[in-house]
Design a protein around this motif. Structure first.
Motif, PDB file in Angstrom:
ATOM      1  N   ASP A  63      -3.322  19.000  13.661  1.00 48.64           N
ATOM      2  CA  ASP A  63      -4.635  19.215  13.069  1.00 48.64           C
ATOM      3  C   ASP A  63      -5.722  18.508  13.851  1.00 48.64           C
ATOM      4  N   ASP A  64      -6.919  19.053  13.774  1.00 46.44           N
ATOM      5  CA  ASP A  64      -8.135  18.454  14.314  1.00 46.44           C
ATOM      6  C   ASP A  64      -9.016  18.243  13.092  1.00 46.44           C
ATOM      7  N   GLN A  65      -9.245  16.987  12.734  1.00 49.23           N
ATOM      8  CA  GLN A  65      -9.947  16.711  11.488  1.00 49.23           C
ATOM      9  C   GLN A  65     -11.056  15.685  11.684  1.00 49.23           C
ATOM     10  N   THR A  66     -12.022  15.750  10.790  1.00 53.49           N
ATOM     11  CA  THR A  66     -13.103  14.766  10.759  1.00 53.49           C
ATOM     12  C   THR A  66     -13.061  14.086   9.400  1.00 53.49           C
ATOM     13  N   LEU A  67     -13.090  12.749   9.422  1.00 54.84           N
ATOM     14  CA  LEU A  67     -13.052  11.954   8.198  1.00 54.84           C
ATOM     15  C   LEU A  67     -14.334  11.141   8.073  1.00 54.84           C
ATOM     16  N   ALA A  68     -14.791  10.963   6.833  1.00 56.37           N
ATOM     17  CA  ALA A  68     -15.942  10.111   6.539  1.00 56.37           C
ATOM     18  C   ALA A  68     -15.419   8.808   5.934  1.00 56.37           C
ATOM     19  N   TYR A  69     -15.860   7.682   6.495  1.00 60.79           N
ATOM     20  CA  TYR A  69     -15.386   6.359   6.072  1.00 60.79           C
ATOM     21  C   TYR A  69     -16.442   5.612   5.273  1.00 60.79           C
ATOM     22  N   THR A  70     -15.975   4.885   4.254  1.00 62.94           N
ATOM     23  CA  THR A  70     -16.825   4.022   3.439  1.00 62.94           C
ATOM     24  C   THR A  70     -16.229   2.629   3.459  1.00 62.94           C
ATOM     25  N   TRP A  71     -17.021   1.663   3.863  1.00 62.35           N
ATOM     26  CA  TRP A  71     -16.571   0.266   3.973  1.00 62.35           C
ATOM     27  C   TRP A  71     -17.091  -0.500   2.770  1.00 62.35           C
ATOM     28  N   ARG A  72     -16.188  -1.170   2.059  1.00 66.19           N
ATOM     29  CA  ARG A  72     -16.554  -1.969   0.883  1.00 66.19           C
ATOM     30  C   ARG A  72     -16.228  -3.429   1.193  1.00 66.19           C
ATOM     31  N   GLY A  73     -17.243  -4.168   1.591  1.00 66.64           N
ATOM     32  CA  GLY A  73     -17.026  -5.565   1.945  1.00 66.64           C
ATOM     33  C   GLY A  73     -16.156  -5.687   3.182  1.00 66.64           C
ATOM     34  N   GLU A  74     -15.444  -6.786   3.258  1.00 65.08           N
ATOM     35  CA  GLU A  74     -14.609  -7.070   4.428  1.00 65.08           C
ATOM     36  C   GLU A  74     -13.138  -6.699   4.234  1.00 65.08           C
ATOM     37  N   HIS A  75     -12.782  -6.300   2.993  1.00 61.03           N
ATOM     38  CA  HIS A  75     -11.364  -6.103   2.686  1.00 61.03           C
ATOM     39  C   HIS A  75     -10.977  -4.714   2.223  1.00 61.03           C
TER      40      HIS A  75
END
Length: 146
Positions: A63-75
């Motif tokens: 597969d060729d996919q695009t993901l959206a990331y969400t960072w919540r703090g450092e952990h």
């Protein structure tokens, strides 16, 4: 609500070291096995990936996919699918918890929905294999100090 699969592993390193490896997408092809290419398409104002394109080869699923990331703090970091050839959904997260002994408990949660029909039992098993391989690869990469 979709079912998900999760698993945890303890890594002998501080959470910051573990998250450093998780956030270094360019190096995923060196340690993940399934990721053949990784390209950060968009970063947030702190330089963390917001959108990443991944070329995957997990045997039966390429597969060729695009993901959206969400960072919540450092952990904690989570992701959702933006686009894919094979998948309808791909939601996951890493949650890091310091153990107090200098190590980190890493919990990986994953929900996958493929465009082709697949029994739920087979889908859960595939999720479990993906999670177990990812956690083992992450542990080896972090603990090797690379």
């Amino acid at each position: 609500m979709a079912e998900h699969t999760s698993s945890s592993i303890t890594i002998e390193a501080a959470p910051a070291e573990v998250m450093g490896v998780i956030a270094d997408f360019a190096r995923y092809p060196e340690w993940t096995g399934e990721v053949k290419e990784a390209e950060v398409l968009k970063e947030d104002d702190q330089g963390r990936a917001e959108q990443v394109r991944l070329v995957m080869d997990a045997g039966a699923i390429k597969d060729d996919q695009t993901l959206a990331y969400t960072w919540r703090g450092e952990h904690e970091v989570s992701w959702t699918l933006v686009k894919s050839q094979m998948l309808r959904a791909l939601d996951g997260s890493y949650v890091l918890k310091p153990t107090g002994s200098g190590s980190t408990e890493v919990t990986y949660q994953l929900t996958v929905d493929v465009k082709i029909p697949m029994l739920g039992m087979i889908k859960r098993k595939a999720e479990k294999v993906i999670i177990d391989r990812a956690l083992a690869g992450l542990k080896k990469r972090v603990e090797s100090g690379v």
